[in-house]
Every structure is written in structure tokens, then in C-alpha cells.
Design a protein around this motif. Structure first.
Motif, PDB file in Angstrom:
ATOM      1  N   ASP A  18       0.802  -1.219   0.000  1.00 34.87           N
ATOM      2  CA  ASP A  18       0.000   0.000   0.000  1.00 34.87           C
ATOM      3  C   ASP A  18       0.837   1.271   0.000  1.00 34.87           C
ATOM      4  OD1 ASP A  18      -2.373  -1.464   0.026  1.00 34.87           O
ATOM      5  OD2 ASP A  18      -2.347  -1.612   2.218  1.00 34.87           O
ATOM      6  N   SER A  19       2.146   1.141  -0.120  1.00 36.20           N
ATOM      7  CA  SER A  19       3.017   2.317  -0.119  1.00 36.20           C
ATOM      8  C   SER A  19       3.030   2.955  -1.506  1.00 36.20           C
ATOM      9  CB  SER A  19       4.440   1.937   0.297  1.00 36.20           C
ATOM     10  OG  SER A  19       5.297   3.050   0.163  1.00 36.20           O
ATOM     11  N   SER A  20       2.275   4.016  -1.646  1.00 33.59           N
ATOM     12  CA  SER A  20       2.223   4.686  -2.946  1.00 33.59           C
ATOM     13  C   SER A  20       3.558   5.361  -3.259  1.00 33.59           C
ATOM     14  CB  SER A  20       1.084   5.697  -2.989  1.00 33.59           C
ATOM     15  OG  SER A  20       1.268   6.705  -2.020  1.00 33.59           O
ATOM     16  N   GLU A  21       4.251   5.832  -2.234  1.00 37.49           N
ATOM     17  CA  GLU A  21       5.561   6.463  -2.454  1.00 37.49           C
ATOM     18  C   GLU A  21       6.561   5.449  -3.023  1.00 37.49           C
ATOM     19  OE1 GLU A  21       9.038   8.853   0.025  1.00 37.49           O
ATOM     20  OE2 GLU A  21       7.197   8.252   1.042  1.00 37.49           O
ATOM     21  N   ALA A  22       6.595   4.246  -2.440  1.00 35.84           N
ATOM     22  CA  ALA A  22       7.500   3.207  -2.941  1.00 35.84           C
ATOM     23  C   ALA A  22       7.109   2.768  -4.346  1.00 35.84           C
ATOM     24  CB  ALA A  22       7.504   2.011  -1.992  1.00 35.84           C
ATOM     25  N   LEU A  23       5.819   2.668  -4.602  1.00 33.69           N
ATOM     26  CA  LEU A  23       5.363   2.266  -5.925  1.00 33.69           C
ATOM     27  C   LEU A  23       5.733   3.308  -6.976  1.00 33.69           C
ATOM     28  CD1 LEU A  23       3.922   0.293  -7.771  1.00 33.69           C
ATOM     29  CD2 LEU A  23       1.758   1.379  -7.120  1.00 33.69           C
ATOM     30  N   ASN A  24       5.560   4.570  -6.638  1.00 31.88           N
ATOM     31  CA  ASN A  24       5.950   5.635  -7.569  1.00 31.88           C
ATOM     32  C   ASN A  24       7.449   5.591  -7.844  1.00 31.88           C
ATOM     33  OD1 ASN A  24       3.339   6.628  -7.846  1.00 31.88           O
ATOM     34  ND2 ASN A  24       3.583   8.104  -6.188  1.00 31.88           N
ATOM     35  N   TYR A  25       8.228   5.367  -6.809  1.00 28.56           N
ATOM     36  CA  TYR A  25       9.678   5.297  -6.981  1.00 28.56           C
ATOM     37  C   TYR A  25      10.061   4.074  -7.809  1.00 28.56           C
ATOM     38  CZ  TYR A  25      14.628   5.728  -5.739  1.00 28.56           C
ATOM     39  OH  TYR A  25      15.999   5.859  -5.785  1.00 28.56           O
ATOM     40  N   PHE A  26       9.402   2.935  -7.556  1.00 31.18           N
ATOM     41  CA  PHE A  26       9.649   1.724  -8.337  1.00 31.18           C
ATOM     42  C   PHE A  26       9.364   1.985  -9.821  1.00 31.18           C
ATOM     43  CE2 PHE A  26       8.033  -2.096 -10.419  1.00 31.18           C
ATOM     44  CZ  PHE A  26       9.091  -2.961 -10.233  1.00 31.18           C
ATOM     45  N   ASN A  27       8.253   2.630 -10.113  1.00 30.15           N
ATOM     46  CA  ASN A  27       7.909   2.921 -11.511  1.00 30.15           C
ATOM     47  C   ASN A  27       8.918   3.868 -12.145  1.00 30.15           C
ATOM     48  OD1 ASN A  27       5.674   1.239 -11.534  1.00 30.15           O
ATOM     49  ND2 ASN A  27       4.288   2.847 -10.860  1.00 30.15           N
ATOM     50  N   GLN A  28       9.389   4.842 -11.387  1.00 29.35           N
ATOM     51  CA  GLN A  28      10.399   5.772 -11.889  1.00 29.35           C
ATOM     52  C   GLN A  28      11.702   5.039 -12.198  1.00 29.35           C
ATOM     53  OE1 GLN A  28      11.349   9.012  -9.188  1.00 29.35           O
ATOM     54  NE2 GLN A  28      13.391   9.176 -10.076  1.00 29.35           N
ATOM     55  N   ILE A  29      12.152   4.203 -11.269  1.00 27.84           N
ATOM     56  CA  ILE A  29      13.398   3.440 -11.457  1.00 27.84           C
ATOM     57  C   ILE A  29      13.247   2.473 -12.621  1.00 27.84           C
ATOM     58  CG2 ILE A  29      14.886   1.686 -10.394  1.00 27.84           C
ATOM     59  CD1 ILE A  29      15.390   4.549  -9.392  1.00 27.84           C
ATOM     60  N   SER A  30      12.101   1.837 -12.748  1.00 28.97           N
ATOM     61  CA  SER A  30      11.868   0.900 -13.851  1.00 28.97           C
ATOM     62  C   SER A  30      11.983   1.598 -15.196  1.00 28.97           C
ATOM     63  CB  SER A  30      10.493   0.249 -13.719  1.00 28.97           C
ATOM     64  OG  SER A  30      10.436  -0.555 -12.561  1.00 28.97           O
ATOM     65  N   GLU A  31      11.448   2.807 -15.292  1.00 30.87           N
ATOM     66  CA  GLU A  31      11.536   3.558 -16.541  1.00 30.87           C
ATOM     67  C   GLU A  31      12.981   3.996 -16.804  1.00 30.87           C
ATOM     68  OE1 GLU A  31      10.766   5.405 -20.117  1.00 30.87           O
ATOM     69  OE2 GLU A  31       9.677   3.852 -19.030  1.00 30.87           O
ATOM     70  N   GLU A  32      13.682   4.448 -15.770  1.00 33.82           N
ATOM     71  CA  GLU A  32      15.087   4.822 -15.936  1.00 33.82           C
ATOM     72  C   GLU A  32      15.912   3.616 -16.390  1.00 33.82           C
ATOM     73  OE1 GLU A  32      16.889   6.935 -12.638  1.00 33.82           O
ATOM     74  OE2 GLU A  32      15.003   7.993 -12.265  1.00 33.82           O
TER      75      GLU A  32
END
Length: 85
Positions: free
Chosen positions: A31-45
Motif C-alpha cells: 500500500d506504499s504509494s511512495e514506494a510504488l511511484n519510486y519503483f515505476n520511476q526506477i523501472s523507466e530509468e
């Protein structure tokens, strides 16, 4: 091996490590939206870094995600144990 290539490989390894760690964190904190957003950012990078590397130096994998141009490029790459970081 050219210094720019080593820098790109190190960046890819760092991004992959970060993605795996975030994946593990999200397994226990879904449920950590902050971690999910960071995961998506890192995945795109990571996707962009791999695409840039392959455009400059050839495929990172011998099958699956890295099509090869003619002639077969996979054998032209140094093996992981041949790279002096």
C-alpha cells in the motif's frame, strides 16, 4: 573497455539493484504509494538506460529483449568476468 561503456554498465547494475530492493519492499508494503511511484520511476530509468546501452554497444542479453543486428553481435561482447570495473 571504454570508460563510457563501463559507466553505463554500472548505472544499469545500480538501477537493477534498486528495482529489486523496491520490489522486495513492495512485497511487504503493497500500500506504499511512495514506494510504488519510486519503483515505476526506477523501472523507466532502467528501461531507458538499457535501450541507450544497446543502441551504443549492442545487446545486453542473448535472447528475449535484445534483438541483434547483422551479423550476430552477442559473441562480440566481453563476458562478465572479462570486464575490469
Amino acid at each position: 573497455m571504454h570508460q563510457d561503456r563501463l559507466i553505463m554498465l554500472r548505472q544499469i547494475m545500480e538501477l537493477e539493484f534498486t528495482a529489486v530492493e523496491l520490489n522486495l519492499f513492495l512485497d511487504t508494503h503493497p500500500d506504499s504509494s511512495e514506494a510504488l511511484n519510486y519503483f515505476n520511476q526506477i523501472s523507466e530509468e532502467l528501461r531507458q538506460a538499457k535501450a541507450q546501452y544497446e543502441m551504443n554497444y549492442g545487446p545486453l542479453m542473448n535472447y528475449g529483449f535484445s534483438p541483434s543486428q547483422y551479423p550476430w553481435q552477442w559473441i562480440e561482447e566481453p563476458w562478465p568476468w572479462e570486464i575490469d570495473y
